[in-house]
Design a protein around this motif. Structure first.
Motif, mmCIF file in Angstrom:
data_model
loop_
_atom_site.group_PDB
_atom_site.id
_atom_site.type_symbol
_atom_site.label_atom_id
_atom_site.label_comp_id
_atom_site.label_asym_id
_atom_site.label_seq_id
_atom_site.Cartn_x
_atom_site.Cartn_y
_atom_site.Cartn_z
ATOM 1 N N ASN A 148 0.745 -1.087 -0.021
ATOM 2 C CA ASN A 148 0.183 0.184 0.069
ATOM 3 C C ASN A 148 0.960 1.093 -0.116
ATOM 4 O O ASN A 148 0.738 2.247 -0.703
ATOM 5 N N PHE A 149 2.048 1.355 0.746
ATOM 6 C CA PHE A 149 2.842 2.292 0.931
ATOM 7 C C PHE A 149 3.615 2.629 -0.437
ATOM 8 O O PHE A 149 3.842 3.516 -1.014
ATOM 9 N N ASN A 151 2.808 1.332 -3.435
ATOM 10 C CA ASN A 151 1.635 1.848 -4.705
ATOM 11 C C ASN A 151 1.345 3.371 -4.398
ATOM 12 O O ASN A 151 1.319 4.067 -5.464
ATOM 13 N N LYS A 152 1.372 3.912 -3.109
ATOM 14 C CA LYS A 152 1.093 5.234 -3.152
ATOM 15 C C LYS A 152 2.211 6.016 -3.500
ATOM 16 O O LYS A 152 2.121 6.974 -4.150
ATOM 17 N N MET A 153 3.386 5.738 -3.377
ATOM 18 C CA MET A 153 4.569 6.208 -3.954
ATOM 19 C C MET A 153 4.709 6.261 -5.360
ATOM 20 O O MET A 153 4.819 7.138 -6.072
ATOM 21 N N ARG A 155 1.797 6.077 -7.441
ATOM 22 C CA ARG A 155 0.813 6.761 -7.964
ATOM 23 C C ARG A 155 1.458 8.527 -7.905
ATOM 24 O O ARG A 155 1.281 9.027 -8.660
ATOM 25 N N GLN A 156 2.208 8.632 -6.797
ATOM 26 C CA GLN A 156 2.792 10.144 -6.618
ATOM 27 C C GLN A 156 3.867 10.365 -7.599
ATOM 28 O O GLN A 156 3.975 11.423 -8.003
#
Length: 504
Positions: A148-149, A151-153, A155-156
């Motif tokens: 999750n972490f 994938n967040k990076m 996306r950013q």
């Protein structure tokens, strides 16, 4: 006969090899603006990897430290407390040191979502303790938080580079897997991550041996001002070698294959690291309740009698002419919670001052377990607050979960007694009536009762049999009928597809 030389990655000399690796790290870091994510477990391999990165980046001039490096550590919340505290204090030291040294290193402690946590699934949903064919813990506790972490990076930033402390010397399977992906690499020293799109993996100590790791850790000072000698002493407190790595896919060994892991792990016969710590150091005997809980309550070999003969969805599944049992029964889940709260009190009384506030189970986990019991399992007695108050001697902090509930504990107790008088030894009919009453009560105040009949029908199907013997006989007859309809002999089809409806 000449003695066999020890394998080492430092064939050109320790200093020269470290200098060459430092140069490589700085080059890869400076080639693009893709952020790095470093997996840190607190063990020797991840410590050595992070030290290498930290020292290399610190040699760059401030204007060239242009992209962030995220250090992530996943706490399952059921880790060996000694290791968990070690990691917690390490991350705090990193945050302070990175600020002082003006480095773009950002440590993060990750935890599973409440609904994914160990006790919520074990005691709340009733999942049986993890085992080779039902290893539900790894994805929920380790993979999901880290992915999750990451994938967040992604996306950013569009892409990330994962820096891991995995080594080929860990196992032949690990070596073969790493070599395989190296051959498909399109960029020097980086390989594409097969499980996470738009991410690459960098393993700077891939070719190091165990001895190489310890040599580096012992000879190079820790850059975030945390003693590597304490890390060595922590390893010396146990017998086997290894660590719990960052888990980002199901091919990565989990805590069960490593020395430091979860104290509830049932993927190994015995928690050798915790046992050794307790035996080698009287000051660590306070962890005995944790080891005792795991040994007494999470026996995966003899837990059939504590589990429902139906699966979680109420369906029947046969294997080797026997029903495959499903979740833990209500009575066993309640006893486990009682034992866990007692273990927590005992640990809090005897643990060192820096761990006195340890929580084996958090209040938010208790609340989620309570919700699952009452709202999803229709256990309207709402026994969790009673168990909490009996064990702790304290008033449970929150009020009644469902204000619309009209049935009191005494009402449900009377219903159960009447059912047992009628021969309901396995509480199947009691659970059916209790669920029907709860479903009716919830729909009673609704203006539109869409779904009522479906809910009632599911309850009736789930409780269609009075006992396990009756259910097993039906399941075997159904298995035979299915095999015959397909023109097969029953003996060649000993496994029933649990996607089949209850009646057919």
């Amino acid at each position: 006969m000449k003695p066999k030389l020890r394998k080492t990655a430092f064939t050109k000399g320790f200093k020269q090899s470290i200098n060459a690796l430092t140069k490589q790290i700085k080059k890869i870091y400076s080639e693009d603006d893709i952020p790095w994510v470093i997996g840190y477990s607190g063990g020797k391999d991840s410590t050595a990897t992070l030290q290498l990165i930290w020292n290399a980046i610190s040699e760059l001039p401030p204007e060239k430290r242009f992209k962030e490096i995220y250090v992530i550590s996943t706490d399952t919340l059921v880790e060996n407390p000694i290791v968990s505290k070690w990691v917690e204090y390490s991350l705090e030291a990193m945050i302070e040191a990175a600020k002082q040294q003006d480095l773009p290193i950002l440590p993060h402690r990750l935890t599973p979502k409440v609904q994914d946590r160990f006790w919520v699934n074990l005691i709340g949903r009733g999942y049986p303790a993890p085992r080779p064919k039902f290893r539900w813990c790894t994805s929920r506790l380790k993979i999901h938080p880290s992915n999750n972490f990451i994938n967040k990076m992604i996306r950013q930033n569009g892409e990330v580079i994962l820096v891991l402390g995995t080594r080929k010397a860990e196992s032949s399977a690990r070596s073969a897997n790493m070599t395989k992906y190296e051959k498909t690499s399109t960029r020097e020293h980086l390989v594409k991550n097969a499980s996470l799109p738009n991410s690459s993996i960098y393993t700077p100590i891939a070719n190091w041996s165990n001895d190489d790791v310890w040599m580096y850790i012992n000879q190079v000072e820790n850059p975030w001002n945390y003693s590597n000698k304490l890390l060595l002493s922590m390893y010396q407190g146990a017998t086997a070698d290894g660590e719990c790595p960052l888990v980002v896919d199901t091919t990565t060994p989990s805590c069960g294959d490593s020395r430091f892991g979860c104290y509830v792990c049932t993927m190994v016969e015995q928690d050798k690291s915790m046992l050794a710590m307790i035996q080698n150091d009287e000051e660590k005997e306070w962890m005995l309740p944790l080891m005792d809980f795991r040994n007494n309550w999470l026996d995966i070999k003899e837990d059939r009698k504590n589990r429902d003969f139906r699966r979680m969805n109420g369906q029947l599944k046969v294997f080797n002419d026997r029903l495959v049992h499903g979740p833990y029964k209500q009575s066993y889940r309640e006893k486990m919670l009682d034992a866990l709260l007692k273990a927590q009190i005992q640990v809090q009384k005897t643990a060192p001052a820096n761990i006195k506030n340890i929580e084996l189970i958090t209040f938010e986990e208790l609340e989620e377990i309570r919700r699952l019991w009452v709202m999803e399992k229709h256990e309207i007695e709402d026994n969790l607050p009673k168990i909490y108050e009996k064990v702790t001697g304290k008033i449970y902090p929150t009020k009644q979960l469902d204000d619309s509930q009209v049935f009191q504990a005494d009402d449900v107790k009377l219903l159960k007694s009447i059912c047992q008088q009628q021969g309901d030894e396995e509480n199947v009919q009691f659970e059916l009536i209790r669920e029907l009453l709860d479903v009716e009560q919830r729909y009673r105040t609704m203006a539109r009762r869409a779904g009522l009949y479906d809910a009632l029908n599911k309850a009736l199907e789930r409780h269609a049999f009075s006992n396990e013997e009756e259910a097993e006989a039906f399941a075997l007859r159904r298995e035979t009928a299915i095999a015959e309809s397909k023109g097969k002999d029953k003996s060649s089809n000993t496994k029933t597809d649990n996607s089949l409806p209850l009646f057919c």
